[in-house]
Design a protein around this motif. Structure first.
Motif, PDB file in Angstrom:
ATOM      1  N   SER A 253       0.805  -1.216   0.000  1.00 40.38           N
ATOM      2  CA  SER A 253       0.000   0.000   0.000  1.00 40.38           C
ATOM      3  C   SER A 253       0.843   1.273   0.000  1.00 40.38           C
ATOM      4  CB  SER A 253      -0.931   0.014   1.224  1.00 40.38           C
ATOM      5  OG  SER A 253      -0.172  -0.021   2.422  1.00 40.38           O
ATOM      6  N   GLY A 254       2.172   1.130  -0.120  1.00 34.22           N
ATOM      7  CA  GLY A 254       3.042   2.288  -0.134  1.00 34.22           C
ATOM      8  C   GLY A 254       3.577   2.679   1.226  1.00 34.22           C
ATOM      9  N   GLY A 255       3.219   1.945   2.268  1.00 37.87           N
ATOM     10  CA  GLY A 255       3.723   2.212   3.609  1.00 37.87           C
ATOM     11  C   GLY A 255       5.025   1.472   3.870  1.00 37.87           C
ATOM     12  N   ILE A 256       5.386   1.353   5.145  1.00 33.85           N
ATOM     13  CA  ILE A 256       6.629   0.708   5.544  1.00 33.85           C
ATOM     14  C   ILE A 256       6.326  -0.643   6.184  1.00 33.85           C
ATOM     15  CG2 ILE A 256       8.702   0.903   6.976  1.00 33.85           C
ATOM     16  CD1 ILE A 256       8.582   2.853   4.679  1.00 33.85           C
ATOM     17  N   ARG A 257       7.128  -1.638   5.875  1.00 35.96           N
ATOM     18  CA  ARG A 257       6.956  -2.965   6.465  1.00 35.96           C
ATOM     19  C   ARG A 257       7.408  -2.933   7.927  1.00 35.96           C
ATOM     20  NH1 ARG A 257       9.735  -7.386   2.762  1.00 35.96           N
ATOM     21  NH2 ARG A 257       8.925  -8.692   4.464  1.00 35.96           N
ATOM     22  N   THR A 258       6.445  -2.911   8.830  1.00 38.31           N
ATOM     23  CA  THR A 258       6.743  -2.813  10.260  1.00 38.31           C
ATOM     24  C   THR A 258       7.539  -4.016  10.742  1.00 38.31           C
ATOM     25  OG1 THR A 258       4.666  -1.605  10.532  1.00 38.31           O
ATOM     26  CG2 THR A 258       5.713  -2.438  12.527  1.00 38.31           C
ATOM     27  N   GLY A 259       7.279  -5.189  10.176  1.00 42.14           N
ATOM     28  CA  GLY A 259       7.992  -6.390  10.599  1.00 42.14           C
ATOM     29  C   GLY A 259       9.490  -6.283  10.372  1.00 42.14           C
ATOM     30  N   LYS A 260       9.913  -5.657   9.274  1.00 41.08           N
ATOM     31  CA  LYS A 260      11.345  -5.496   9.018  1.00 41.08           C
ATOM     32  C   LYS A 260      11.973  -4.540  10.026  1.00 41.08           C
ATOM     33  CE  LYS A 260      13.251  -5.315   4.992  1.00 41.08           C
ATOM     34  NZ  LYS A 260      14.027  -6.569   4.968  1.00 41.08           N
ATOM     35  N   LEU A 261      11.221  -3.507  10.438  1.00 44.84           N
ATOM     36  CA  LEU A 261      11.746  -2.595  11.458  1.00 44.84           C
ATOM     37  C   LEU A 261      11.871  -3.302  12.800  1.00 44.84           C
ATOM     38  CD1 LEU A 261       9.946   0.772  10.646  1.00 44.84           C
ATOM     39  CD2 LEU A 261      12.226  -0.004   9.958  1.00 44.84           C
TER      40      LEU A 261
END
Length: 473
Positions: free
Chosen positions: A70-78
């Motif tokens: 959706s154009g956001g950031i992958r929270t799992g990678k953070l």
């Protein structure tokens, strides 16, 4: 001070084999002792401070590695980065700020996330939405030490663009409890005390002490040790009266009235209006009841050496990412729409995950409720809140038996507004609005429901405590 080793796996296998052979020879005759805490040098709190920048806004190629559909950031990678950061900070405190290379066989110690039954040793809270519009700074430090334990606080900040009136803004806070162990005996290995020299450091130290106290208090009240309180028994009985009969009769459509909605809100008084009034304005909705057991989804994976840590086991941050993504999928399917991450309320690390093992991840919706949230524009909206459990088991391919290695608890809220402040059209008149509600059917599921309800409440309290303290630092 990376938590992943750049060495080749072939070299690592030889090192492991030599260490196992040496251990088997010396195990019966060699006596290894840990140093006294009095012999360890005290550390300044800022000695362990570590930070690095992810230039996702200024580097399109890097953004490509973190962007989601959706154009956001992958929270799992953070989360994966935060786990690595917390480990690096812990080693930096124990070994000193000048140590740059980790070799467990030479150090004589290792550091892991604390693991005691039913206690919360890792929690992460999303304070503001995560977007790719700004570069991110990930930082943290040790804020509290015990005899062999450390409380580590990490944060993600949105870096303000240059030549703008914006200020850097904290968007995520995480808390990790780490313990130091003797590499040969696996017993507690003492860590050096902290030197507290400023008012800011005193405030941080008090946060770590309070978090440790609350964790110990919650462990004593665990439902695996004591029965539910009278208030919890009443809440469970109320839930049964509303939904239990319909579930037992396999009637999964249930009209819930505004008075029933208000009674659910009573569990979230800190999220309500200052005068305690309801924002639901007499609205109704259709509760689609879902037995807890029918919300289960799973995923099986082979654990490859590319995801190993300095201890030659599967990296904990990688497991966090896998669990987050499975839990996100389950929450999205349950809410039938996109969801927003609120917090990681609990992780328990019970056993390490061996390289080459088969890992089975199971996810279940444990609890749901209504979240009344005041937006930055002053409006108050109502969303669905879901609490998801993910369990990681290692499968023995010879016997078919499984051992639990990790348990995770996440909280999300639906993106869809169930009701907004100032709404004049009731949800009953909309006819098509349905909200899925999870219902426990067995005593075990009822205890999981209550534990999840506790986790949501405790998570709200800790988020409020941490945010208030950090605002004054």
């Amino acid at each position: 001070m990376p938590m992943r080793i750049p060495s080749l796996w072939a070299e690592a296998r030889l090192t492991i084999a030599r260490e196992e052979e040496r251990t088997s020879i010396t195990k019966s005759s060699e006596v290894t002792t840990s140093p006294s805490s009095d012999d360890l040098p005290p550390r300044n709190m800022h000695d362990s401070y570590t930070e690095f920048v992810l230039p996702i806004a200024s580097n399109p190629n890097l953004l490509e590695e973190y962007v989601n559909a959706s154009g956001g950031i992958r929270t799992g990678k953070l989360m994966e980065h935060l786990d690595s950061l917390a480990g690096s900070i812990s080693y930096k405190h124990v070994l000193g700020p000048t140590k740059s290379e980790l070799k467990v066989e030479e150090m004589g110690l290792y550091i892991v996330t604390a693991a005691v039954e039913r206690q919360v040793y890792v929690s992460i809270d999303m304070l503001r939405p995560l977007t790719p519009s700004h570069d991110l700074r990930l930082s943290g430090q040790v804020i509290y030490t015990g005899r062999s334990s450390m409380e580590v606080v990490v944060r993600i900040e949105r870096i303000a663009a240059k030549e703008t009136p914006e200020k850097d803004e904290t968007i995520l806070l995480g808390r990790f409890s780490m313990v130091c162990r003797n590499a040969k005996t696996n017993q507690a290995y003492p860590v050096g005390p902290l030197i507290i020299s400023t008012e800011e450091e005193k405030a941080l130290f008090s946060i770590g002490h309070e978090l440790k106290r609350r964790r110990a208090s919650r462990a004593q009240r665990s439902l695996s040790r004591v029965p539910p309180s009278s208030q919890e028994a009443a809440a469970l009985h109320e839930n049964y009266l509303k939904f239990g009969a319909a579930i037992s009769q396999h009637s999964y459509g249930h009209q819930q009235t505004s008075s029933e909605i208000k009674s659910v809100h009573s569990d979230f008084t800190t999220l309500g209006d200052s005068n305690g009034s309801s924002v639901l304005n007499g609205s109704n909705y259709i509760a689609e009841l879902v037995p807890m057991g029918e919300t289960r989804i799973e995923r099986c994976m082979l654990m490859f050496p590319q995801e190993r840590n300095v201890h030659q086991k599967i990296f904990g941050g990688y497991l966090m990412r896998l669990a987050y993504e499975l839990g996100f999928s389950n929450a999205s399917m349950f809410c039938r729409g996109r969801v927003r991450f609120l917090g990681l309320d609990e992780i328990s690390f019970k056993l390490p995950v061996p390289i080459g093992s088969i890992l089975r991840l199971n996810s279940v919706i444990l609890y749901d409720d209504f979240l009344r949230q005041r937006e930055e524009n002053g409006e108050t909206n109502v969303y669905q809140l879901v609490h998801v459990g993910v369990k990681a088991n290692v499968v023995d391919i010879k016997t078919g038996t499984e051992k639990t290695t990790n348990e995770f608890r996440f909280t999300w809220r639906g993106e869809e507004k169930l009701l907004a402040s100032g709404t004049t059209e009731s949800m009953e008149s909309q006819k098509s609005v349905k909200v899925r509600r999870v219902v426990p059917k067995t005593y075990r599921e009822a205890m999981l429901w209550l534990e999840a309800r506790r986790a949501v409440t405790v998570g709200d309290e800790i988020r409020e405590l941490t945010m208030k303290r950090f605002e004054n630092i």
